[in-house]
Design a protein around this motif. Structure first.
Motif, PDB file in Angstrom:
ATOM      1  N   LEU A  30      15.382  -8.975  -3.740  1.00 44.81           N
ATOM      2  CA  LEU A  30      14.518  -7.909  -3.241  1.00 44.81           C
ATOM      3  C   LEU A  30      13.361  -7.600  -4.193  1.00 44.81           C
ATOM      4  CD1 LEU A  30      17.043  -5.355  -1.707  1.00 44.81           C
ATOM      5  CD2 LEU A  30      15.531  -6.962  -0.531  1.00 44.81           C
ATOM      6  N   LEU A  31      13.276  -8.299  -5.319  1.00 43.14           N
ATOM      7  CA  LEU A  31      12.173  -8.066  -6.245  1.00 43.14           C
ATOM      8  C   LEU A  31      11.108  -9.150  -6.162  1.00 43.14           C
ATOM      9  CD1 LEU A  31      14.060  -6.808  -9.434  1.00 43.14           C
ATOM     10  CD2 LEU A  31      12.811  -5.466  -7.735  1.00 43.14           C
ATOM     11  N   ASN A  32      11.384 -10.217  -5.432  1.00 43.09           N
ATOM     12  CA  ASN A  32      10.428 -11.307  -5.308  1.00 43.09           C
ATOM     13  C   ASN A  32       9.836 -11.303  -3.895  1.00 43.09           C
ATOM     14  OD1 ASN A  32       8.941 -13.533  -6.099  1.00 43.09           O
ATOM     15  ND2 ASN A  32      10.569 -14.988  -5.613  1.00 43.09           N
TER      16      ASN A  32
ATOM     17  N   ARG B 150      -1.685  -4.641  -1.545  1.00 46.77           N
ATOM     18  CA  ARG B 150      -1.106  -3.530  -0.807  1.00 46.77           C
ATOM     19  C   ARG B 150      -1.805  -2.231  -1.211  1.00 46.77           C
ATOM     20  NH1 ARG B 150       3.908  -3.489   1.271  1.00 46.77           N
ATOM     21  NH2 ARG B 150       4.526  -5.235  -0.073  1.00 46.77           N
ATOM     22  N   PRO B 151      -2.383  -1.477  -0.266  1.00 50.40           N
ATOM     23  CA  PRO B 151      -2.989  -0.181  -0.631  1.00 50.40           C
ATOM     24  C   PRO B 151      -1.914   0.778  -1.116  1.00 50.40           C
ATOM     25  CG  PRO B 151      -3.647  -0.876   1.593  1.00 50.40           C
ATOM     26  CD  PRO B 151      -2.521  -1.757   1.178  1.00 50.40           C
ATOM     27  N   VAL B 152      -2.149   1.409  -2.261  1.00 50.64           N
ATOM     28  CA  VAL B 152      -1.173   2.345  -2.816  1.00 50.64           C
ATOM     29  C   VAL B 152      -1.880   3.634  -3.211  1.00 50.64           C
ATOM     30  CG1 VAL B 152       0.377   0.542  -3.649  1.00 50.64           C
ATOM     31  CG2 VAL B 152      -1.417   1.398  -5.153  1.00 50.64           C
ATOM     32  N   ARG B 153      -1.119   4.720  -3.196  1.00 51.63           N
ATOM     33  CA  ARG B 153      -1.594   6.017  -3.685  1.00 51.63           C
ATOM     34  C   ARG B 153      -0.633   6.437  -4.798  1.00 51.63           C
ATOM     35  NH1 ARG B 153      -5.105   8.363   0.225  1.00 51.63           N
ATOM     36  NH2 ARG B 153      -5.079   7.297   2.234  1.00 51.63           N
TER      37      ARG B 153
ATOM     38  N   LEU C 239       7.283  -8.297 -11.312  1.00 55.00           N
ATOM     39  CA  LEU C 239       6.813  -7.321 -12.289  1.00 55.00           C
ATOM     40  C   LEU C 239       6.564  -5.946 -11.678  1.00 55.00           C
ATOM     41  CD1 LEU C 239       4.262  -9.483 -14.356  1.00 55.00           C
ATOM     42  CD2 LEU C 239       6.650  -8.948 -14.893  1.00 55.00           C
ATOM     43  N   VAL C 240       6.703  -5.836 -10.359  1.00 57.41           N
ATOM     44  CA  VAL C 240       6.442  -4.556  -9.697  1.00 57.41           C
ATOM     45  C   VAL C 240       7.444  -4.375  -8.561  1.00 57.41           C
ATOM     46  CG1 VAL C 240       4.711  -5.591  -8.160  1.00 57.41           C
ATOM     47  CG2 VAL C 240       4.668  -3.129  -8.581  1.00 57.41           C
ATOM     48  N   ASP C 241       7.963  -3.169  -8.421  1.00 56.34           N
ATOM     49  CA  ASP C 241       8.922  -2.848  -7.359  1.00 56.34           C
ATOM     50  C   ASP C 241       8.192  -2.071  -6.274  1.00 56.34           C
ATOM     51  OD1 ASP C 241      11.056  -2.260  -5.768  1.00 56.34           O
ATOM     52  OD2 ASP C 241      12.207  -1.166  -7.281  1.00 56.34           O
ATOM     53  N   VAL C 242       8.100  -2.655  -5.077  1.00 59.61           N
ATOM     54  CA  VAL C 242       7.410  -1.995  -3.965  1.00 59.61           C
ATOM     55  C   VAL C 242       8.383  -1.290  -3.040  1.00 59.61           C
ATOM     56  CG1 VAL C 242       5.505  -3.637  -4.022  1.00 59.61           C
ATOM     57  CG2 VAL C 242       7.460  -4.109  -2.554  1.00 59.61           C
TER      58      VAL C 242
ATOM     59  N   ARG D  69       6.333   0.818  -8.525  1.00 64.26           N
ATOM     60  CA  ARG D  69       6.834   1.085  -9.868  1.00 64.26           C
ATOM     61  C   ARG D  69       6.751  -0.218 -10.663  1.00 64.26           C
ATOM     62  NH1 ARG D  69      12.224   3.474  -9.339  1.00 64.26           N
ATOM     63  NH2 ARG D  69      11.026   5.354  -8.856  1.00 64.26           N
ATOM     64  N   PHE D  70       5.930  -0.197 -11.708  1.00 59.78           N
ATOM     65  CA  PHE D  70       5.787  -1.373 -12.546  1.00 59.78           C
ATOM     66  C   PHE D  70       6.955  -1.460 -13.528  1.00 59.78           C
ATOM     67  CE2 PHE D  70       1.439  -0.826 -11.107  1.00 59.78           C
ATOM     68  CZ  PHE D  70       1.010  -2.132 -10.923  1.00 59.78           C
ATOM     69  N   ARG D  71       7.322  -2.684 -13.861  1.00 59.38           N
ATOM     70  CA  ARG D  71       8.368  -2.867 -14.859  1.00 59.38           C
ATOM     71  C   ARG D  71       7.919  -2.276 -16.197  1.00 59.38           C
ATOM     72  NH1 ARG D  71      10.784  -8.810 -15.744  1.00 59.38           N
ATOM     73  NH2 ARG D  71      11.612  -8.313 -13.666  1.00 59.38           N
ATOM     74  N   ASP D  72       6.621  -2.420 -16.520  1.00 59.35           N
ATOM     75  CA  ASP D  72       6.058  -1.835 -17.736  1.00 59.35           C
ATOM     76  C   ASP D  72       4.863  -0.967 -17.336  1.00 59.35           C
ATOM     77  OD1 ASP D  72       4.999  -1.152 -20.156  1.00 59.35           O
ATOM     78  OD2 ASP D  72       4.988  -3.177 -20.994  1.00 59.35           O
ATOM     79  N   PRO D  73       5.084   0.321 -17.024  1.00 62.95           N
ATOM     80  CA  PRO D  73       3.966   1.177 -16.583  1.00 62.95           C
ATOM     81  C   PRO D  73       2.854   1.285 -17.618  1.00 62.95           C
ATOM     82  CG  PRO D  73       6.094   2.253 -16.206  1.00 62.95           C
ATOM     83  CD  PRO D  73       6.360   1.055 -17.053  1.00 62.95           C
TER      84      PRO D  73
END
Length: 620
Positions: free
Chosen positions: A97-99, A276-279, A313-316, A326-330
């Motif tokens: 689910l992370l890829n 992906r558009p994000v806020r 590297l990012v969890d959507v 959420r980034f693995r390293d914000p």
């Protein structure tokens, strides 16, 4: 104490399994907040299907009709019933689910829409016949043959008819239509090689096209530039700087506007992660931090930033509508945005927004009361030389010089010889050659193709401020030791968070140490701040750390002092300057980053092109 809780029944609660229809309606409440949410899910499905053109139609703000047609890969007849089953998807196999490389992956959108509206899907894959399936209020119909050239058409009618209470929370048709337009524009920004058409068919028939974006061509940056020009306007792209920065697996591209092109709100800030558009609050905070030294608190930067990285590297999957990530390293993502933007802004040098000149010309343009009855051509250089010679001896040499001056400059009085090196004429430099000073505050300079108006106080204030910041970066911030350390009581979590930032705070002159559970001892404060309330400052820093993941409070306070010092140490309004002093100021502006705006984000100069000036006087 004896009051009965309204959430607890007096009888023993019984756990029940909800039926499928109720489950789908609950899921729809998370995924489909309003018609724009439905449009987002359907357009993302079309993009995942490889569509090169997507046509979106809506009626009554999307409440009565939403139709999305695409030319993607389509679905076979056997796949249609499965597509309307919860958690059935072709985009992942469930092992990782992370890829995730697609917009959608949960398999919730179509069954959720079918649970709260009347949904019809018509599709045709290559080499197969067209087929259609309908679902109303969660009840699935049979698959039927249908006529369709290729791709998929999804039609959603009477949204929320199965949950009429949700309709009461809908806004006006106009507001919902605006939300749909904004959603489609955001998706179109990230997909410049796909064409989009948005139509309002409230009155029936073909309807009215409210937005259109044709597919762009060329390389990625050219495509982004063309798409952003069509959506945000030419003013944005003409006054934006190109971004291309990378750091440890993250790559940021896009365009960010100059500080002098700031806006009154944050509506022109667009952020994308892997298309992906994000806020995301953390990303918006980083964008704000990159501009904090150039804009006042009531102004906001304009930017379209695209961050790409490996999906791991990012969890959507942290938000029902996938609008937050959420980034693995914000800290890495935040640092990339801040450093990439600041580096690009520094490379822009003294450049200022061209919209400032447009506003200036608009204010100068007189109202035309009668039609112009003559046409005047610009004189040729030969004709101008003859006119100068005929007026008076010695005027001929002024044809390549200037028509107004305060006093002779070396440019005019020093004869050129073969022994002297050829230097560029000041007039050919970006900010030109100083020709006059008006009202003892504004410098008038002439360039090869126009003129420059410089606010001498604002410009010199920025130059002094940048010099003070360089000195602070090179020499550090002097710390002032407190005779008696100030003890600040906080919660243990807040104290731990502050101590994590102790090393960075020490570089700014603020030294803190632990002083028992939940207590911080302030040993030193920045000398430049003078006497200060250390406890209040630490709490301000904590608030920023909680809200944005980083704190600029201390640095902002120090730079505010430097800004005030620069203001008092700069050339004052009302001072007469010699031509050499004015030209020296112009040359220093050209060599100093960020000199195009003052410390509050206002322009330090305005450039007027000769063609625009001539239009003011009807010479074209």
């Amino acid at each position: 104490m004896n009051t009965i809780s309204p959430n607890i029944s007096q009888n023993r609660p019984v756990i029940r399994q909800l039926d499928e229809a109720a489950v789908n309606r609950i899921a729809a409440g998370e995924v489909v907040e309003r018609p724009a949410s439905a449009v987002k899910e359907l357009v993302e499905n079309a993009l995942d299907a490889g569509a090169r053109h997507i046509d979106i139609a809506y009626a009554d703000g999307g409440k009565t009709l939403i139709r999305v047609a695409d030319d993607g890969c389509g679905m076979a007849a056997d796949d249609l019933p499965l597509a309307l089953t919860r958690h059935a998807t072709s985009k992942i196999d469930g092992t990782d689910l992370l890829n995730i490389h697609s917009f959608g992956f949960r398999g919730e959108a179509l069954p959720s829409l079918g649970a709260v509206g009347r949904l019809t899907i018509t599709s045709r894959p290559p080499g197969a016949d067209g087929c259609e399936i309908a679902v109303t209020g969660g009840r699935l119909g049979p698959v039927k043959p249908a006529a369709l050239n290729a791709g998929t058409i999804v039609t959603l009618r009477d949204l929320f008819h199965a949950t009429p209470a949700r309709l009461k929370f809908m806004r006006s048709d106009r507001a919902e239509a605006q939300a749909i337009t904004d959603t489609v524009k955001r998706l179109a920004m990230a997909e410049p090689f796909t064409g989009f058409t948005l139509r309002d068919v409230s009155g029936g028939g073909e309807g009215r096209v409210t937005f259109r974006a044709d597919a762009e061509t060329g390389d990625l940056f050219d495509a982004f530039h063309g798409r952003l020009t069509g959506i945000l306007g030419r003013d944005f792209t003409d006054n934006a700087i190109r971004l291309d920065a990378a750091r440890e697996g993250l790559h940021m591209t896009g365009f960010a506007a100059l500080p002098t092109y700031s806006r009154g709100s944050s509506v022109t800030q667009y952020l994308f992660v892997n298309g992906r558009p994000v806020r995301d609050k953390m990303l918006y905070g980083a964008l704000r931090a990159a501009y904090h030294d150039f804009l006042s608190r009531d102004r906001h930067p304009a930017a379209a930033l695209f961050i790409d990285c490996e999906p791991v590297l990012v969890d959507v999957n942290v938000h029902p509508a996938k609008s937050e990530v959420r980034f693995r390293d914000p800290g890495l993502a935040r640092g990339l945005i801040v450093s990439g933007l600041r580096h690009a802004l520094a490379e822009a040098g003294h450049r200022a927004s061209s919209t400032v000149a447009g506003a200036t010309l608009g204010a100068m343009r007189p109202e035309q009361t009668t039609p112009r009855i003559y046409q005047m051509d610009r004189p040729s250089p030969a004709a101008r030389a003859a006119a100068y010679q005929a007026q008076a001896p010695g005027f001929a040499e002024m044809q390549d010089s200037y028509s107004a001056r305060v006093e002779p400059t070396r440019e005019a009085v020093t004869p050129e010889t073969d022994e002297q090196p050829q230097e560029p004429r000041p007039q050919s430099l970006p900010l030109g050659a100083a020709r006059a000073q008006v009202h003892e505050n504004y410098i008038v300079a002439q360039t090869d193709d126009g003129m420059i108006l410089v606010d001498q106080h604002a410009a010199h204030e920025r130059l002094v401020y940048e010099k003070l910041k360089r000195q602070m970066a090179e020499n550090g911030v002097r710390a002032q030791a407190l005779l008696i350390p100030e003890i600040v009581d906080l919660s243990e979590a807040d104290a731990a968070r502050l101590l994590d930032e102790a090393e960075e705070l020490a570089t700014l002159g603020l030294t803190i140490e632990p002083f028992g559970p939940g207590a911080i001892a302030v040993r030193e404060t920045p000398a430049i701040l003078g006497p200060c309330n250390a406890g209040a400052m630490l709490r301000d820093i904590l608030d920023e750390l909680s809200d944005e993941g980083q704190s600029l409070t201390l640095r902002a306070r120090i730079e505010a002092i430097l800004s005030r010092i620069a203001c008092h140490g700069s050339i004052r309004s009302g001072r007469r300057m010699s031509a050499d002093e004015m030209n020296a100021l112009l040359r220093e502006m050209e060599a100093t980053p960020h000199s195009g705006q003052c410390n509050h984000g206002r322009p330090t100069y305005v450039e007027l092109k000769l063609a625009d000036i001539e239009r003011l006087f009807g010479r074209t």
